[in-house]
Design a protein around this motif. Structure first.
Motif, mmCIF file in Angstrom:
data_model
loop_
_atom_site.group_PDB
_atom_site.id
_atom_site.type_symbol
_atom_site.label_atom_id
_atom_site.label_comp_id
_atom_site.label_asym_id
_atom_site.label_seq_id
_atom_site.Cartn_x
_atom_site.Cartn_y
_atom_site.Cartn_z
ATOM 1 N N GLY A 1 1.007 -1.142 0.480
ATOM 2 C CA GLY A 1 -0.258 0.233 0.221
ATOM 3 C C GLY A 1 0.525 1.453 -0.607
ATOM 4 O O GLY A 1 1.919 0.773 0.157
ATOM 5 N N THR A 2 0.430 2.465 -0.196
ATOM 6 C CA THR A 2 0.907 3.351 -1.041
ATOM 7 C C THR A 2 1.190 4.208 0.876
ATOM 8 O O THR A 2 -0.285 4.405 1.600
ATOM 9 C CB THR A 2 0.727 4.125 -1.728
ATOM 10 O OG1 THR A 2 0.672 3.779 -3.018
ATOM 11 C CG2 THR A 2 1.407 5.444 -2.212
ATOM 12 N N ILE A 3 1.772 4.997 1.172
ATOM 13 C CA ILE A 3 2.009 5.704 2.594
ATOM 14 C C ILE A 3 2.309 6.736 2.200
ATOM 15 O O ILE A 3 4.253 6.863 1.157
ATOM 16 C CB ILE A 3 2.925 4.701 3.657
ATOM 17 C CG1 ILE A 3 3.917 4.319 2.952
ATOM 18 C CG2 ILE A 3 1.833 3.815 4.283
ATOM 19 C CD1 ILE A 3 4.727 2.905 4.804
ATOM 20 N N TRP A 4 2.993 7.668 3.217
ATOM 21 C CA TRP A 4 3.500 8.828 2.716
ATOM 22 C C TRP A 4 4.966 9.002 3.977
ATOM 23 O O TRP A 4 4.294 8.938 5.445
ATOM 24 C CB TRP A 4 2.304 10.067 3.298
ATOM 25 C CG TRP A 4 3.296 12.077 3.541
ATOM 26 C CD1 TRP A 4 3.700 12.444 4.736
ATOM 27 C CD2 TRP A 4 4.033 12.266 2.405
ATOM 28 N NE1 TRP A 4 4.756 13.631 4.169
ATOM 29 C CE2 TRP A 4 4.582 12.960 2.636
ATOM 30 C CE3 TRP A 4 4.146 11.819 0.813
ATOM 31 C CZ2 TRP A 4 5.190 14.394 2.489
ATOM 32 C CZ3 TRP A 4 5.095 13.477 0.595
ATOM 33 C CH2 TRP A 4 5.507 14.107 0.630
ATOM 34 N N VAL A 5 6.103 8.959 4.522
ATOM 35 C CA VAL A 5 6.827 8.842 5.466
ATOM 36 C C VAL A 5 7.015 10.388 5.434
ATOM 37 O O VAL A 5 7.717 10.892 4.316
ATOM 38 C CB VAL A 5 7.741 7.819 4.765
ATOM 39 C CG1 VAL A 5 7.349 6.520 4.941
ATOM 40 C CG2 VAL A 5 8.661 8.006 4.202
#
Length: 257
Positions: free
Chosen positions: A164-168
């Motif tokens: 899944g895409t995440i903002w880090v």
């Protein structure tokens, strides 16, 4: 004229200057300052003129003036409702005042009496644009990544299904100190609209496995040996090794150039 003179005799000029902030009288503030009046008077609640100006969106021009005249941007006032001007601007959710303070050297890592940084206050307040502005100012890295979950043997079979895409974001934890290595935190958000992180990883407590850049799609693996949690991150753009390298460097406390 005689009346204003007697008023200034009865009250300290610094208190008068403070009162002029709330009505936005920049001309009179400058006149008092030229006479040597302090910009750091404190009211009963521990507010300086700059703190007062940073709590009201209509007083941003006053805040600008006070900073130009030399008001202490990081003046700390103790107490339950205290902190720095930045804490107060954040608490009110005032993005423009926050950006003004940051551009003049406001310290984002100072903790108030509740042990909260301005970023902690912003997350509690729930103001996404303020959270992003603070993170952007202080972070060593921020960007979109793909995170793998599920057993590792399935990753090769269905990488898109099991990721899944995440903002880090990677930020320092506490001020830098030349005598000790810098402590870094990796913060994971589900979306850019989120103010509260999904995960906050204390990077000095985990094992960071260096990506194998010889692989077609290398990944950064972080293992929390205490909770047995494993985070595996790869670039959203297949084979973007540069972005992964920048994330790995940031996790080790090496800032971006």
């Amino acid at each position: 004229m005689g009346q204003s003179h007697s008023t200034s005799q009865q009250r300290p000029r610094a208190e008068l200057l403070y009162d002029l902030v709330s009505i936005g009288n920049v001309v009179a503030i400058k006149a008092l300052w030229r006479e040597g009046t302090s910009l750091e008077w404190i009211d009963r609640e521990g507010r300086t003129p700059l703190i007062l100006a940073c709590m009201n969106p209509e007083l941003i021009h006053v805040a600008k003036t006070l900073i130009e005249l030399g008001a202490h941007v990081n003046a700390y006032r103790p107490g339950a409702h205290a902190g720095t001007p930045l804490h107060h601007a954040v608490k009110e959710g005032l993005g423009q005042s926050v950006k003004l303070l940051l551009s003049h050297g406001a310290n984002t890592l100072v903790r108030n009496d509740d042990f909260q940084t301005p970023l902690d206050v912003a997350r509690v307040k729930g103001c996404a644009n303020v959270v992003r502005a603070l993170e952007k100012h202080v972070c060593y890295f921020s960007g979109w990544f793909r995170e793998f979950y599920g057993p590792s043997f399935l990753e090769a079979l269905a990488p898109k299904l099991l990721s899944g895409t995440i903002w880090v974001v990677v930020i320092p934890f506490g001020p830098s100190d030349s005598t000790r290595p810098l402590k870094m935190e990796l913060i994971i958000y589900r979306t850019l609209q989120d103010v509260r992180p999904r995960s906050v990883i204390a990077l000095w407590k985990v094992k960071i496995e260096k990506p194998d850049f010889h692989q077609k799609e290398p990944a950064l693996t972080i293992v929390d040996q205490f909770t047995k949690t494993r985070y595996k991150l790869t670039s959203t753009i297949e084979g973007d090794k540069q972005q992964l390298q920048r994330l790995h460097n940031a996790c080790l406390g090496i800032p971006q150039i």
